[in-house]
Scaffold this motif. Sequence first.
Motif, PDB file in Angstrom:
ATOM      1  N   ASP A   1       5.041   9.220  32.196  1.00 46.47           N
ATOM      2  CA  ASP A   1       4.483  10.050  33.266  1.00 46.47           C
ATOM      3  C   ASP A   1       5.206  11.386  33.349  1.00 46.47           C
ATOM      4  N   LEU A   2       6.518  11.391  33.145  1.00 46.76           N
ATOM      5  CA  LEU A   2       7.302  12.635  33.149  1.00 46.76           C
ATOM      6  C   LEU A   2       6.853  13.547  32.012  1.00 46.76           C
ATOM      7  N   ALA A   3       6.781  13.009  30.797  1.00 50.97           N
ATOM      8  CA  ALA A   3       6.399  13.826  29.641  1.00 50.97           C
ATOM      9  C   ALA A   3       4.977  14.369  29.779  1.00 50.97           C
ATOM     10  N   LEU A   4       4.069  13.535  30.264  1.00 51.01           N
ATOM     11  CA  LEU A   4       2.680  13.982  30.429  1.00 51.01           C
ATOM     12  C   LEU A   4       2.566  15.079  31.479  1.00 51.01           C
ATOM     13  N   LYS A   5       3.297  14.933  32.575  1.00 49.37           N
ATOM     14  CA  LYS A   5       3.267  15.962  33.609  1.00 49.37           C
ATOM     15  C   LYS A   5       3.891  17.260  33.093  1.00 49.37           C
ATOM     16  N   ALA A   6       5.016  17.141  32.391  1.00 51.15           N
ATOM     17  CA  ALA A   6       5.664  18.334  31.825  1.00 51.15           C
ATOM     18  C   ALA A   6       4.733  19.039  30.847  1.00 51.15           C
ATOM     19  N   PHE A   7       4.063  18.270  30.001  1.00 50.27           N
ATOM     20  CA  PHE A   7       3.115  18.856  29.056  1.00 50.27           C
ATOM     21  C   PHE A   7       2.009  19.601  29.800  1.00 50.27           C
ATOM     22  N   SER A   8       1.463  18.980  30.840  1.00 54.45           N
ATOM     23  CA  SER A   8       0.386  19.616  31.616  1.00 54.45           C
ATOM     24  C   SER A   8       0.841  20.921  32.241  1.00 54.45           C
ATOM     25  N   ILE A   9       2.054  20.949  32.750  1.00 55.29           N
ATOM     26  CA  ILE A   9       2.604  22.176  33.347  1.00 55.29           C
ATOM     27  C   ILE A   9       2.739  23.256  32.277  1.00 55.29           C
ATOM     28  N   ALA A  10       3.326  22.888  31.141  1.00 50.73           N
ATOM     29  CA  ALA A  10       3.538  23.861  30.065  1.00 50.73           C
ATOM     30  C   ALA A  10       2.219  24.341  29.472  1.00 50.73           C
ATOM     31  N   ALA A  11       1.235  23.455  29.373  1.00 55.05           N
ATOM     32  CA  ALA A  11      -0.060  23.806  28.785  1.00 55.05           C
ATOM     33  C   ALA A  11      -0.786  24.879  29.575  1.00 55.05           C
ATOM     34  N   LYS A  12      -0.488  24.980  30.868  1.00 57.45           N
ATOM     35  CA  LYS A  12      -1.102  26.031  31.694  1.00 57.45           C
ATOM     36  C   LYS A  12      -0.606  27.415  31.302  1.00 57.45           C
ATOM     37  N   LYS A  13       0.574  27.478  30.662  1.00 61.79           N
ATOM     38  CA  LYS A  13       1.163  28.765  30.278  1.00 61.79           C
ATOM     39  C   LYS A  13       1.103  29.041  28.789  1.00 61.79           C
ATOM     40  N   ILE A  14       0.867  27.992  28.010  1.00 61.58           N
ATOM     41  CA  ILE A  14       0.888  28.149  26.555  1.00 61.58           C
ATOM     42  C   ILE A  14      -0.489  27.805  25.989  1.00 61.58           C
TER      43      ILE A  14
END
Length: 177
Positions: free
Chosen positions: A12-25
């Motif tokens: 859940d941590l990795a998926l949330k982090a990915f989602s946050i980063a994907a908004k900027k990258i």
Amino acid sequence: MYYTTTPWKGCDLALKAFSIAAKKIPNLRLVAFGSGDTPPPYLPLTPGTEYNMAPTQDQLKKFYSKCDAWLFSSSSEGFGLPILEAMACGTPVIGTPAGAARELLAGGGGILVKPEDPEDMALAIERICQLSDAEWRAMSESALETVINYTWEDATDLFEAALYTARESQAQLAHKA
């Protein structure tokens, strides 16, 4: 990332982090593998994730090698073998301080992030994605060098130190009781 519904593995941590980063990258992609069947609805993979169920050892090497970074999001580990596996493929690791992550990432082959902090992991994803080719290669080489210089003696020394720490903690608890 390794995908599992086991809570302490921190998917859940990795998926949330990915989602946050994907908004900027733009065009950020997630590569994941796991041993289970299709992901359950309560822990969905991001649409477009490249997911492989129960990969062979040869396939694992290909998965690690195709990534710019490997997400290690566990909150508890005995060691954290995927860190070494990714680093052996020259893939820097973004990891929480579980298992041997603190020691393995200290040499510059990745980024240690705060435990259970998706924003911090997302920032590390962004940081690696913003590296120049030369900077990324240097981090990749540091990761590989860590593995090349890692020995069974190192592992047994770390294990022995952990046993001594556990014994001292137990003795302190017994003394307080």
